[in-house]
Design a protein around this motif. Structure first.
Motif, mmCIF file in Angstrom:
data_model
loop_
_atom_site.group_PDB
_atom_site.id
_atom_site.type_symbol
_atom_site.label_atom_id
_atom_site.label_comp_id
_atom_site.label_asym_id
_atom_site.label_seq_id
_atom_site.Cartn_x
_atom_site.Cartn_y
_atom_site.Cartn_z
ATOM 1 N N ALA A 66 0.851 -1.188 0.000
ATOM 2 C CA ALA A 66 0.000 0.000 0.000
ATOM 3 C C ALA A 66 0.885 1.236 0.000
ATOM 4 C CB ALA A 66 -0.907 0.007 1.226
ATOM 5 N N SER A 67 0.298 2.344 -0.356
ATOM 6 C CA SER A 67 1.025 3.614 -0.258
ATOM 7 C C SER A 67 0.132 4.593 0.492
ATOM 8 C CB SER A 67 1.394 4.148 -1.635
ATOM 9 O OG SER A 67 0.246 4.469 -2.368
ATOM 10 N N ARG A 68 0.762 5.563 1.113
ATOM 11 C CA ARG A 68 0.014 6.602 1.805
ATOM 12 C C ARG A 68 0.755 7.913 1.620
ATOM 13 N NH1 ARG A 68 2.424 7.900 6.637
ATOM 14 N NH2 ARG A 68 3.912 6.378 7.389
ATOM 15 N N THR A 69 0.060 9.002 1.776
ATOM 16 C CA THR A 69 0.678 10.312 1.668
ATOM 17 C C THR A 69 1.277 10.660 3.022
ATOM 18 O OG1 THR A 69 -0.949 10.977 0.018
ATOM 19 C CG2 THR A 69 0.283 12.735 1.097
ATOM 20 N N ASP A 70 2.596 10.794 3.044
ATOM 21 C CA ASP A 70 3.294 11.130 4.277
ATOM 22 C C ASP A 70 3.216 12.628 4.557
ATOM 23 O OD1 ASP A 70 5.160 10.315 6.500
ATOM 24 O OD2 ASP A 70 6.370 11.851 5.509
ATOM 25 N N GLY A 71 3.221 13.428 3.490
ATOM 26 C CA GLY A 71 3.176 14.876 3.664
ATOM 27 C C GLY A 71 3.107 15.600 2.335
ATOM 28 N N LEU A 72 3.183 16.913 2.422
ATOM 29 C CA LEU A 72 3.128 17.766 1.244
ATOM 30 C C LEU A 72 4.357 18.667 1.222
ATOM 31 C CD1 LEU A 72 -0.572 18.973 1.558
ATOM 32 C CD2 LEU A 72 0.277 17.114 0.113
ATOM 33 N N ILE A 73 5.028 18.734 0.083
ATOM 34 C CA ILE A 73 6.103 19.700 -0.111
ATOM 35 C C ILE A 73 5.476 20.891 -0.815
ATOM 36 C CG2 ILE A 73 8.248 20.217 -1.315
ATOM 37 C CD1 ILE A 73 9.070 17.343 -0.913
ATOM 38 N N VAL A 74 5.587 22.057 -0.193
ATOM 39 C CA VAL A 74 4.974 23.274 -0.721
ATOM 40 C C VAL A 74 6.099 24.243 -1.084
ATOM 41 C CG1 VAL A 74 3.295 25.105 -0.279
ATOM 42 C CG2 VAL A 74 3.038 22.886 0.858
ATOM 43 N N THR A 75 6.141 24.645 -2.350
ATOM 44 C CA THR A 75 7.200 25.528 -2.847
ATOM 45 C C THR A 75 6.632 26.902 -3.139
ATOM 46 O OG1 THR A 75 8.259 23.609 -3.873
ATOM 47 C CG2 THR A 75 9.028 25.777 -4.572
ATOM 48 N N PHE A 76 7.353 27.921 -2.668
ATOM 49 C CA PHE A 76 6.957 29.315 -2.866
ATOM 50 C C PHE A 76 8.062 30.078 -3.583
ATOM 51 C CE2 PHE A 76 4.759 27.954 0.976
ATOM 52 C CZ PHE A 76 3.477 28.407 0.757
ATOM 53 N N ARG A 77 7.674 31.134 -4.291
ATOM 54 C CA ARG A 77 8.626 32.046 -4.934
ATOM 55 C C ARG A 77 8.381 33.435 -4.358
ATOM 56 N NH1 ARG A 77 8.179 30.836 -10.250
ATOM 57 N NH2 ARG A 77 6.092 31.690 -10.242
ATOM 58 N N GLN A 78 9.472 34.106 -4.033
ATOM 59 C CA GLN A 78 9.357 35.454 -3.487
ATOM 60 C C GLN A 78 8.954 36.423 -4.592
ATOM 61 O OE1 GLN A 78 12.915 37.087 -1.745
ATOM 62 N NE2 GLN A 78 11.708 38.216 -0.256
ATOM 63 N N LEU A 79 7.956 37.243 -4.309
ATOM 64 C CA LEU A 79 7.521 38.250 -5.268
ATOM 65 C C LEU A 79 8.526 39.394 -5.266
ATOM 66 C CD1 LEU A 79 3.758 38.354 -4.288
ATOM 67 C CD2 LEU A 79 4.738 37.319 -6.330
ATOM 68 N N LYS A 80 8.755 39.954 -6.415
ATOM 69 C CA LYS A 80 9.674 41.081 -6.499
ATOM 70 C C LYS A 80 8.982 42.323 -5.963
ATOM 71 C CE LYS A 80 12.270 39.223 -10.302
ATOM 72 N NZ LYS A 80 12.836 39.425 -11.603
ATOM 73 N N SER A 81 9.687 43.034 -5.107
ATOM 74 C CA SER A 81 9.116 44.265 -4.566
ATOM 75 C C SER A 81 9.271 45.396 -5.582
ATOM 76 C CB SER A 81 9.787 44.624 -3.252
ATOM 77 O OG SER A 81 11.180 44.769 -3.454
ATOM 78 N N PRO A 82 8.294 46.280 -5.657
ATOM 79 C CA PRO A 82 8.383 47.393 -6.592
ATOM 80 C C PRO A 82 9.536 48.311 -6.220
ATOM 81 C CG PRO A 82 6.385 47.543 -5.260
ATOM 82 C CD PRO A 82 7.079 46.286 -4.890
ATOM 83 N N GLU A 83 10.264 48.769 -7.221
ATOM 84 C CA GLU A 83 11.414 49.645 -6.970
ATOM 85 C C GLU A 83 11.058 51.076 -7.185
ATOM 86 O OE1 GLU A 83 15.072 46.786 -7.997
ATOM 87 O OE2 GLU A 83 14.054 47.663 -9.701
#
Length: 83
Positions: A66-83
C-alpha cells in the motif's frame, strides 16, 4: 538572496522514538495547516509555485502493498518588490 522557499507539512502522524501521536492528521486539519501556511507566506511576500505529495510505501498484514501520503512539499517564490 534565493527567491524560493520550501516547506513540508506532515499528512500523517509523526513517528518518533519518544513520542507517538495519538491522533492521526485528518483532512480538515491538513487543509487548515496548508491554508495557514499559504496566508502566512503570502503576507511575507511569497506566491505559491507548487504542492507535491510525498508518498511512502508499506506492507499491510505481511502481504498487501500500500502507499500513503506522508506529507506535502509546498514551494513558494518570493515576489519582487516594486522599486
Amino acid at each position: 538572496m534565493y527567491p524560493y522557499k520550501v516547506e513540508y507539512i506532515y499528512a500523517s502522524s509523526e513517528k518518533k522514538k519518544w513520542y507517538q501521536s495519538k491522533n492521526p492528521v485528518d483532512a480538515w486539519t491538513l487543509a487548515k495547516e496548508l491554508e495557514a501556511l499559504l496566508v502566512e507566506s503570502h503576507s511575507k511576500g511569497y506566491e505559491l509555485v507548487d504542492i507535491a505529495p510525498v508518498l511512502t510505501h508499506e506492507i499491510i498484514q505481511g502481504s498487501f502493498a500500500a502507499s500513503r501520503t506522508d506529507g506535502l512539499i509546498v514551494t513558494f517564490r518570493q515576489l519582487k518588490s516594486p522599486e
